[in-house]
Write an enzyme that holds these catalytic residues in place. Structure first.
Site, mmCIF file in Angstrom:
data_model
loop_
_atom_site.group_PDB
_atom_site.id
_atom_site.type_symbol
_atom_site.label_atom_id
_atom_site.label_comp_id
_atom_site.label_asym_id
_atom_site.label_seq_id
_atom_site.Cartn_x
_atom_site.Cartn_y
_atom_site.Cartn_z
ATOM 1 N N HIS A 1 -10.157 79.028 58.506
ATOM 2 C CA HIS A 1 -10.152 79.753 59.784
ATOM 3 C C HIS A 1 -11.534 79.709 60.433
ATOM 4 O O HIS A 1 -11.677 79.384 61.618
ATOM 5 C CB HIS A 1 -9.717 81.198 59.540
ATOM 6 C CG HIS A 1 -9.915 82.118 60.697
ATOM 7 N ND1 HIS A 1 -8.880 82.582 61.485
ATOM 8 C CD2 HIS A 1 -11.045 82.689 61.211
ATOM 9 C CE1 HIS A 1 -9.364 83.375 62.427
ATOM 10 N NE2 HIS A 1 -10.678 83.462 62.290
ATOM 11 N N GLU A 2 -12.560 80.024 59.653
ATOM 12 C CA GLU A 2 -13.919 80.064 60.197
ATOM 13 C C GLU A 2 -14.409 78.681 60.607
ATOM 14 O O GLU A 2 -15.071 78.518 61.636
ATOM 15 C CB GLU A 2 -14.876 80.695 59.179
ATOM 16 C CG GLU A 2 -14.599 82.157 58.875
ATOM 17 C CD GLU A 2 -14.614 83.037 60.114
ATOM 18 O OE1 GLU A 2 -15.362 82.720 61.060
ATOM 19 O OE2 GLU A 2 -13.882 84.044 60.147
ATOM 20 N N HIS B 1 -13.359 77.590 64.052
ATOM 21 C CA HIS B 1 -14.193 78.092 65.150
ATOM 22 C C HIS B 1 -15.315 77.104 65.447
ATOM 23 O O HIS B 1 -15.632 76.825 66.605
ATOM 24 C CB HIS B 1 -14.813 79.443 64.777
ATOM 25 C CG HIS B 1 -13.877 80.612 64.875
ATOM 26 N ND1 HIS B 1 -13.064 80.837 65.965
ATOM 27 C CD2 HIS B 1 -13.648 81.651 64.019
ATOM 28 C CE1 HIS B 1 -12.371 81.951 65.777
ATOM 29 N NE2 HIS B 1 -12.698 82.452 64.609
ATOM 30 N N GLU C 1 -8.970 83.791 68.076
ATOM 31 C CA GLU C 1 -8.646 84.178 66.703
ATOM 32 C C GLU C 1 -7.267 83.667 66.304
ATOM 33 O O GLU C 1 -7.065 83.196 65.183
ATOM 34 C CB GLU C 1 -8.727 85.695 66.554
ATOM 35 C CG GLU C 1 -10.128 86.266 66.685
ATOM 36 C CD GLU C 1 -11.105 85.695 65.681
ATOM 37 O OE1 GLU C 1 -10.685 85.355 64.550
ATOM 38 O OE2 GLU C 1 -12.297 85.575 66.009
#
Length: 299
Positions: free
Chosen positions: A140-141, A144, A215
């Site tokens: 997930h990170e 970004h 997100e």
């Protein structure tokens, strides 16, 4: 440079639209200031300097603010191993890896581009998640970083900084007395303050809306990269549940950094509060991951 993270045209479209609207708002704002006879150059220079500092030093500022420390592969071999594996899967440069000594279970990524990025996890997260769950959070990170949305959010915050500074200057010093045409009316300082507050509010809502979507986009990209959406959902559920066991004082100390975090330290409620939230509701994130799991035919 392309990566194997799933492209997200919806995120790209929203980033472009948000930047366009903020740019338009900025032009109107400056036009109003000029029409009121305000010499806003000093404020703009200060805000521009803050933007440049935030843009080029965002990784160091975030690490310092959250107490993160860069760690070597020898210090955190398992964490580095997961990041190495995910970067190989995504075909992207490996960011620096850091750990923050905090019991609040969370993670964040920052940096102006892929080659100046850092991914940080808290000790609380490392203690609570198993290897697969941690991998899902890291995916997930890293998404970004791959989608460059950290840099976009930094630039998008510029107008809010300008408006906030203008509000404070107008509040504490004012910009002169009443209208220069001698017709009376509201003091110029009050007009500027009201306009600045309105501009700040609009820019705040726009950037928060983009933050919530990014997100969801990161959840989607991370789940598709690992092909394990249910594991990421499990990590989200576990982290949200563990937050309830953290002392409120610690959560309030972490709350200012919510926009960076994988999950908010203190979640916003429903209704109007959700409009100002940095993250979508947990239920919405879990629903999306369930839909991805159904599409893949497995968890």
């Amino acid at each position: 440079m392309a990566t194997r993270f799933a492209p997200d045209r919806g995120l790209t479209r929203r980033m472009v639209v948000t930047m366009f609207l903020l740019g338009l708002l900025y032009v109107v704002f400056v036009g109003v200031l000029v029409a009121l006879g305000v010499r806003a150059l000093t404020v703009l220079l200060i805000a521009g300097g803050l933007l440049l500092a935030q843009y080029f030093l965002s990784d160091r500022i975030a690490l310092y603010g959250m107490g993160g420390r860069e760690v070597s592969p020898q210090e955190a071999p398992e964490l580095h191993g997961l990041v190495d594996r995910l970067c190989a899967m995504a075909d992207m440069p490996k960011p620096r890896v850091a750990i923050a000594d905090s019991d609040v279970p969370n993670a964040f990524a920052t940096g102006r581009d892929r080659r100046h990025a850092v991914v940080c996890v808290t000790t609380g997260l490392l203690r609570r998640l198993d290897r697969r769950e941690l991998e899902g959070v890291l995916a997930h990170e890293l998404s970004h970083v791959a989608h460059r949305d950290v840099a976009v959010m930094t630039i998008a915050s510029f107008l809010g900084v300008v408006a906030g500074l203008m509000t404070r200057v107008a509040l504490y010093t004012g910009f002169g007395g009443r209208r220069s045409d001698g017709q009376g009316g509201l003091p110029i300082g009050l007009v500027i303050m009201l306009v600045s507050v309105l501009v700040y509010a609009v820019s705040f809502v726009l950037t928060r809306a983009l933050s919530r979507y990014r997100e969801l986009a990161a959840d989607r990209a991370g789940a598709l990269l690992t092909q394990q959406p249910s594991v990421l959902a499990g990590a989200l559920t576990k982290i949200s549940g563990e937050m309830a066991r953290i002392p409120t004082r610690d959560l309030r100390e972490a709350e200012p950094f919510n926009a960076f975090y994988f999950a908010p330290a203190l979640a916003s409620g429903a209704g109007l509060a959700a409009l100002f939230a940095t993250h979508p509701p947990l239920e919405r994130r879990l629903q999306q991951l369930a839909e991805i799991s159904a599409q893949l035919g497995r968890g």
